[in-house]
Write a protein that holds these residues in place. Structure first.
Motif, mmCIF file in Angstrom:
data_model
loop_
_atom_site.group_PDB
_atom_site.id
_atom_site.type_symbol
_atom_site.label_atom_id
_atom_site.label_comp_id
_atom_site.label_asym_id
_atom_site.label_seq_id
_atom_site.Cartn_x
_atom_site.Cartn_y
_atom_site.Cartn_z
ATOM 1 N N LEU B 9 -70.799 82.640 25.625
ATOM 2 C CA LEU B 9 -69.907 82.108 26.683
ATOM 3 C C LEU B 9 -69.720 80.611 26.518
ATOM 4 N N THR B 10 -70.845 79.924 26.242
ATOM 5 C CA THR B 10 -70.790 78.470 26.054
ATOM 6 C C THR B 10 -69.874 78.115 24.882
ATOM 7 N N LYS B 11 -70.033 78.869 23.818
ATOM 8 C CA LYS B 11 -69.185 78.600 22.634
ATOM 9 C C LYS B 11 -67.721 78.844 22.944
ATOM 10 N N SER B 12 -67.442 79.887 23.720
ATOM 11 C CA SER B 12 -66.046 80.207 24.041
ATOM 12 C C SER B 12 -65.447 79.106 24.902
ATOM 13 N N VAL B 13 -66.223 78.686 25.887
ATOM 14 C CA VAL B 13 -65.729 77.608 26.774
ATOM 15 C C VAL B 13 -65.473 76.345 25.971
ATOM 16 N N ALA B 14 -66.447 76.059 25.108
ATOM 17 C CA ALA B 14 -66.302 74.862 24.264
ATOM 18 C C ALA B 14 -65.064 74.968 23.392
ATOM 19 N N ALA B 15 -64.827 76.146 22.865
ATOM 20 C CA ALA B 15 -63.663 76.349 22.002
ATOM 21 C C ALA B 15 -62.376 76.197 22.788
ATOM 22 N N ILE B 16 -62.363 76.726 24.011
ATOM 23 C CA ILE B 16 -61.149 76.614 24.843
ATOM 24 C C ILE B 16 -60.893 75.151 25.193
ATOM 25 N N ILE B 17 -61.955 74.433 25.575
ATOM 26 C CA ILE B 17 -61.799 73.007 25.919
ATOM 27 C C ILE B 17 -61.299 72.233 24.705
ATOM 28 N N ALA B 18 -61.882 72.497 23.563
ATOM 29 C CA ALA B 18 -61.465 71.807 22.340
ATOM 30 C C ALA B 18 -60.001 72.083 22.034
ATOM 31 N N ALA B 19 -59.603 73.340 22.238
ATOM 32 C CA ALA B 19 -58.201 73.709 21.965
ATOM 33 C C ALA B 19 -57.274 72.991 22.925
ATOM 34 N N LEU B 20 -57.675 72.949 24.191
ATOM 35 C CA LEU B 20 -56.839 72.250 25.194
ATOM 36 C C LEU B 20 -56.687 70.774 24.840
ATOM 37 N N ILE B 21 -57.795 70.141 24.443
ATOM 38 C CA ILE B 21 -57.748 68.726 24.059
ATOM 39 C C ILE B 21 -56.819 68.545 22.863
ATOM 40 N N ALA B 22 -56.948 69.442 21.897
ATOM 41 C CA ALA B 22 -56.122 69.332 20.681
ATOM 42 C C ALA B 22 -54.648 69.497 21.015
ATOM 43 N N ILE B 23 -54.334 70.468 21.882
ATOM 44 C CA ILE B 23 -52.931 70.703 22.246
ATOM 45 C C ILE B 23 -52.385 69.489 23.001
ATOM 46 N N SER B 24 -53.192 68.948 23.936
ATOM 47 C CA SER B 24 -52.737 67.771 24.703
ATOM 48 C C SER B 24 -52.478 66.590 23.778
ATOM 49 N N ALA B 25 -53.417 66.361 22.874
ATOM 50 C CA ALA B 25 -53.275 65.232 21.945
ATOM 51 C C ALA B 25 -52.034 65.400 21.083
ATOM 52 N N ALA B 26 -51.818 66.616 20.629
ATOM 53 C CA ALA B 26 -50.650 66.883 19.784
ATOM 54 C C ALA B 26 -49.365 66.684 20.575
ATOM 55 N N THR B 27 -49.371 67.125 21.822
ATOM 56 C CA THR B 27 -48.172 66.983 22.659
ATOM 57 C C THR B 27 -47.847 65.507 22.881
ATOM 58 N N VAL B 28 -48.860 64.751 23.260
ATOM 59 C CA VAL B 28 -48.652 63.305 23.479
ATOM 60 C C VAL B 28 -48.174 62.655 22.194
ATOM 61 N N GLY B 29 -48.799 63.030 21.104
ATOM 62 C CA GLY B 29 -48.401 62.455 19.822
ATOM 63 C C GLY B 29 -46.956 62.744 19.484
#
Lengths: 299, 412
Positions: B9-29
């Motif tokens: 569960l921890t890994k999944s949450v971490a993966a989802i958070i990481a994905a969200l951060i990556a998508i946000s960063a890409a969008t802003v970029g």
């Protein structure tokens, strides 16, 4: 069917061309001298002309001096500025320590040109400045008039050229200058101080250019880029008239003035400009030393 | 088993958070890269691309820069635009179109300017205006007269000023009023000079078919125009119109009187250069001969300057020592238009600003500011302000300042 040339108009263009010829010769005198004696291309010559114009302007407007006093001040300004340029930039090319001395001087004096033009914009502002005439009034001919200032410019041009010619031919100092021009090493061997000759002749050339700037300020005004025309016309004249020839400078000026006036007036101004450059090119192809130029003798 | 489930569960949450951060960063970029969103910065950058050195008309460029500097200081003293300080990005336009376009590119992509004023000669203003399609920024022209600048229908370029056809049309009204039948035009060989001449000839054919127009051209960097003036004398016109920039136009006037042409014809300036420094150069160049001299302008001392511009008028006079001429007021109007557009839209996006400015309706210094947007192909009346009147002014006394000249036309 071609329109016959109006003889009155032809006469007008001819007179205007002769006056222009003397004005251009006056502009070119200093450049002729530098190139004749030192074989140096001074791209900053136009800006020395400009400084002379501003010196004349400020003497007569700011200090209220009579115009006749403004002229020697203009000449002194040109002498001092040229001396400084020679000491800072030009003298080292004779030491043979510099690779490509010709390119060195060309680029160096070109840089000085850009600097002085923009410095003038900063210091004096961009607007054209004119002085009251040297002599008020004009000479009325049947169909048009010529201002006395232009006639004065013509007289100053002829006097300057004649004086320079006599100086070079008849005085010891002038003959020393000729010797340096013909063979620098040979002149050194016979005891002529070639460095002093270079310095003084550069300064005198600047004085002549600045004097031209002063005399022509009542005619054309002065502004930061006014020196471009004397520089360009000067080079055309010395190529056509002949490198190292004062007589050639006068004849070159006559050719340039008449061609520009007659062709601009009778055909179109753009053809007048083109004709000048065609004559220049033909000269370079057929007689590179110019009509009255001397061949350079090298050691 | 429970520990394994928690780890998963921890890994999944971490993966989802990481994905969200990556998508946000890409969008802003992506948004930053493609300018769909202007990153908030401390300052609003205004570009000034104007002639500041020879051989371009640095005389005018210096005056334009003065306007921008006054605007910056004036607006910043009042708290800036939307609480953001105004900063100028200044570059020398030169007379090299490629260099000017490169400057525009740098100002838009690196410096992120929001608007641009200053390109002066039509030789430069036209390619820079066209280049705003590739490097979007709001650009104002006032005294670049080539019809093509607005006839090209640029998206981001607005003209708060005149163009060749319009100026020629106005001047022909004066010619008609004076009853002249033969006019000579002495023009510089530039887009401005030749464009003005061509506009005058083509409009005269429609509106004054009995009018004869003779034309003589010359390079703009000449100093002696004796040959050209003698040629004009031989043509025997009643009026000479001189379409040159400074300093040549001043020299032409001087030589006109020296050659005695004033006995045979009237001379009128092709624009209002005598007013640019309050008349100083005019009087210095011509002296007594300047009395009776006429020039067309879009400002008359009888006009009222809007109260919104009185502060500027005072500040400009303090800075330069001269009254602002009308096109200087138009540059001030241009900057005020941009300011209002940013304040009202809350945006610095050129597309948003352009849409707003097309429909703007505000008080200008010398008239109401509203843009005409005629979509007819080839019509220069696009993003064009039209509410100006041409006046012909006359110097009536020696050393008369420009603000005391007499309005000759339209008859007051």
């Amino acid at each position: 069917m071609s329109t016959p040339v109006n003889p009155t108009l032809f006469f007008e263009f001819f007179i205007v061309g002769l006056i222009l010829a003397s004005i251009y010769s006056l502009m070119a005198t200093g450049l002729t001298l530098i190139y004749s004696i030192l074989r140096v291309v001074n791209f900053a010559y136009g800006e020395i002309y400009m400084l002379g114009g501003y010196a004349f302007y400020f003497m007569t407007t700011l200090f209220g001096a009579p115009p006749i006093l403004g002229l020697p001040v203009a000449a002194l300004t040109g002498f001092a500025a040229s001396l400084l340029l020679e000491r800072l930039l030009v003298k080292d090319i004779y030491n043979r320590n510099i690779d490509r001395p010709t390119e060195y001087v060309v680029l160096g004096t070109f840089a000085v040109t850009i600097f002085l033009q923009n410095f003038a914009i900063l210091l004096f502002g961009p607007f054209l400045k004119t002085t009251p005439p040297l002599v008020e009034g004009k000479l009325s001919l049947p169909t048009f008039s010529i201002s006395y200032d232009r006639i004065i410019a013509m007289i100053v041009a002829l006097t300057t050229l004649a004086s320079l010619y006599l100086f070079i031919k008849k005085t010891w100092a002038g003959r020393a200058w000729l010797a340096v021009a013909q063979n620098r090493e040979g002149a050194k061997i016979i005891g002529i101080n070639v460095e002093r000759v270079g310095m003084v002749s550069f300064g005198v050339a600047g004085a002549l250019g600045a004097l031209a700037g002063g005399v022509l300020t009542p005619v054309y005004g002065v502004y930061p880029t006014v020196g471009t025309t004397p520089l360009v016309i000067g080079f055309v004249i010395i190529v056509i008239g002949g490198l190292g020839s004062i007589k050639g400078s006068l004849i070159g000026g006559v050719i340039v003035g008449l061609v520009q006036s007659l062709i601009s007036g009778l055909a179109a101004p753009v053809y007048g400009e083109m004709a000048l450059w065609i004559i220049l090119l033909l000269c370079l192809l057929v007689r590179p030393s110019g009509l009255f130029g001397e061949r350079i003798r090298e050691v | 088993m429970k520990k394994v489930a928690v780890n998963a569960l921890t890994k999944s949450v971490a993966a989802i958070i990481a994905a969200l951060i990556a998508i946000s960063a890409a969008t802003v970029g992506v948004l930053l890269l493609y300018g769909g969103f202007q990153a908030t910065s401390e300052t609003i950058k205004l570009g000034v691309l104007t002639p500041l050195s020879a051989p371009a008309d640095f005389t005018s460029g210096k005056l334009i820069l003065s306007v921008a500097e006054i605007f910056r200081d004036y607006v910043n003293e009042k708290g800036g635009i939307k609480s953001r300080r105004v900063e100028l990005v200044v570059e020398d336009q030169t007379l090299d179109p490629a260099k000017a376009v490169a400057s525009l590119q740098r100002m838009v992509t690196e410096k992120r300017i929001v608007g641009l004023i200053g390109p002066w000669e039509s030789l430069i203003a036209l390619p820079v205006a066209r280049a705003t399609n590739d490097y979007p920024t709001i650009m104002f022209v006032t005294y670049s007269w080539a019809d093509a600048i607005t006839a090209d229908k640029p998206k981001y370029v607005f003209r708060v000023g005149v163009y060749n056809s319009l100026f020629a049309a106005h001047l022909l009204e004066y010619v008609k009023w004076r009853g002249y039948k033969h006019v000579a035009v002495l023009t510089e060989q530039s887009p401005y000079g030749l464009g003005f001449r061509d506009a005058m000839i083509s409009l005269a054919r429609e509106r004054l078919p009995e009018l004869q127009i003779s034309s003589v051209e010359a390079p703009q960097d000449k100093v002696d125009f004796s040959a050209e003036l003698l040629k004009i004398k031989d043509l025997k016109p009643q009026l000479l119109v001189v379409a040159f920039n400074l300093p040549a136009i001043a020299q032409i006037n001087k030589q006109f009187y020296e050659l005695g042409l004033d006995k045979q014809m009237e001379i009128i300036q092709g624009h209002d250069w005598p007013a640019w420094d309050g008349g100083k150069t005019w009087w210095e160049t011509l002296g007594e001969k300047g009395v009776g001299g006429r020039y067309p302008t879009y400002y008359s001392p009888n006009m009222k300057i809007s109260p919104a511009c009185e502060d500027f008028r005072r500040l400009y006079k303090e800075k330069t020592g001269a009254e602002p001429v009308h096109w200087i007021f138009w540059y001030w109007d241009s900057l005020r238009i941009l300011q209002k557009a940013i304040e009202d839209t809350g945006s610095t996006d050129p597309n948003v600003l352009a849409s707003y400015i097309e429909k703007i309706d505000m008080e200008g210094c010398t008239g109401r500011i509203r843009f005409v947007n005629d979509p007819t192909p080839g019509s220069p009346m696009w993003h064009q302000w039209m509410e100006m009147t041409q006046f012909v002014m006359e110097f009536t006394e020696l050393n008369q300042p420009v603000e005391k000249t007499k309005q000759i036309y339209p008859p007051p």
